[in-house]
Design a protein around this motif. Sequence first.
Motif, PDB file in Angstrom:
ATOM      1  N   ARG A  19       0.714  -1.311  -0.105  1.00 59.07           N
ATOM      2  CA  ARG A  19      -0.247  -0.430   0.207  1.00 59.07           C
ATOM      3  C   ARG A  19       1.017   0.959   0.194  1.00 59.07           C
ATOM      4  NH1 ARG A  19      -3.338  -2.347   4.903  1.00 59.07           N
ATOM      5  NH2 ARG A  19      -5.070  -4.104   3.205  1.00 59.07           N
ATOM      6  N   GLU A  20       2.134   1.484   1.012  1.00 59.13           N
ATOM      7  CA  GLU A  20       3.188   2.588   0.662  1.00 59.13           C
ATOM      8  C   GLU A  20       3.238   2.442  -0.119  1.00 59.13           C
ATOM      9  OE1 GLU A  20       6.421   3.773   3.585  1.00 59.13           O
ATOM     10  OE2 GLU A  20       5.548   1.394   4.442  1.00 59.13           O
ATOM     11  N   ILE A  21       4.307   1.617  -1.038  1.00 54.45           N
ATOM     12  CA  ILE A  21       4.802   1.287  -2.544  1.00 54.45           C
ATOM     13  C   ILE A  21       4.072   2.361  -3.770  1.00 54.45           C
ATOM     14  CG2 ILE A  21       5.210   0.826  -4.211  1.00 54.45           C
ATOM     15  CD1 ILE A  21       6.752  -1.354  -2.418  1.00 54.45           C
ATOM     16  N   ARG A  22       2.059   1.505  -3.247  1.00 53.80           N
ATOM     17  CA  ARG A  22       1.294   2.049  -4.672  1.00 53.80           C
ATOM     18  C   ARG A  22       1.610   3.116  -4.115  1.00 53.80           C
ATOM     19  NH1 ARG A  22      -3.615  -2.510  -5.033  1.00 53.80           N
ATOM     20  NH2 ARG A  22      -2.255  -3.530  -6.317  1.00 53.80           N
ATOM     21  N   LYS A  23       1.244   3.766  -2.626  1.00 52.51           N
ATOM     22  CA  LYS A  23       0.824   5.671  -2.390  1.00 52.51           C
ATOM     23  C   LYS A  23       2.286   6.665  -2.971  1.00 52.51           C
ATOM     24  CE  LYS A  23       0.305   8.357   1.636  1.00 52.51           C
ATOM     25  NZ  LYS A  23       0.483   8.407   2.570  1.00 52.51           N
ATOM     26  N   LEU A  24       3.020   5.704  -3.293  1.00 56.12           N
ATOM     27  CA  LEU A  24       4.586   6.472  -3.655  1.00 56.12           C
ATOM     28  C   LEU A  24       4.488   6.917  -4.687  1.00 56.12           C
ATOM     29  CD1 LEU A  24       7.156   5.091  -0.804  1.00 56.12           C
ATOM     30  CD2 LEU A  24       6.265   7.864  -0.990  1.00 56.12           C
ATOM     31  N   LEU A  25       4.154   5.716  -5.545  1.00 51.80           N
ATOM     32  CA  LEU A  25       4.000   5.555  -6.990  1.00 51.80           C
ATOM     33  C   LEU A  25       2.933   6.375  -7.942  1.00 51.80           C
ATOM     34  CD1 LEU A  25       4.007   1.824  -8.172  1.00 51.80           C
ATOM     35  CD2 LEU A  25       5.658   3.790  -8.489  1.00 51.80           C
ATOM     36  N   LYS A  26       2.207   6.281  -6.544  1.00 52.77           N
ATOM     37  CA  LYS A  26       0.935   7.172  -7.813  1.00 52.77           C
ATOM     38  C   LYS A  26       1.303   8.761  -7.554  1.00 52.77           C
ATOM     39  CE  LYS A  26      -3.662   5.009  -6.695  1.00 52.77           C
ATOM     40  NZ  LYS A  26      -5.109   4.502  -5.894  1.00 52.77           N
ATOM     41  N   SER A  27       1.980   8.970  -5.809  1.00 54.23           N
ATOM     42  CA  SER A  27       2.397  10.836  -6.298  1.00 54.23           C
ATOM     43  C   SER A  27       3.412  10.777  -6.838  1.00 54.23           C
ATOM     44  CB  SER A  27       2.828  10.966  -4.466  1.00 54.23           C
ATOM     45  OG  SER A  27       4.263  10.366  -4.025  1.00 54.23           O
ATOM     46  N   TYR A  28       4.992   9.997  -7.146  1.00 53.39           N
ATOM     47  CA  TYR A  28       5.117  10.013  -8.047  1.00 53.39           C
ATOM     48  C   TYR A  28       5.423  10.394  -9.414  1.00 53.39           C
ATOM     49  CZ  TYR A  28       9.716   9.538 -11.224  1.00 53.39           C
ATOM     50  OH  TYR A  28      10.965   9.525 -12.032  1.00 53.39           O
TER      51      TYR A  28
END
Length: 124
Positions: A19-28
């Motif tokens: 979930r954290e990786i997805r969140k970081l990817l979305k923000s990127y």
Amino acid sequence: MTLDDLQKTSEGRMESDIREIRKLLKSYVTRLDNKDSASRTTKEWRIVARVLDRIFFFCYIGTIVVSLFTIFPRESGVQARSAFTTTTTPATPEMAPEDVDIEAVTVSDMSSFMYEAYGDIDYR
């Protein structure tokens, strides 16, 4: 702790990491989209500025050319001929102004014409 508890905690940790990786990817991806949008806007404004610059440059050149022709007009053939014609009767009939070819007039022709028309005048 049992094996089931260990698997549940590791699965829970893995899910939270994903979930954290997805969140970081979305923000990127969002940041990249914003950056691309700003870059496109900058390019468009540069193109607009270049077009306006060229338009104003050609207006400037046109203004200069019109000003030069207004300040320093070219002499047409009619104006050049009027400098060699007189309002008085010519001294001899063969020297009538309408018969004079400007291109064929020489300095000696002009000096003889001036002498016959105005007499012996000292131009010093």
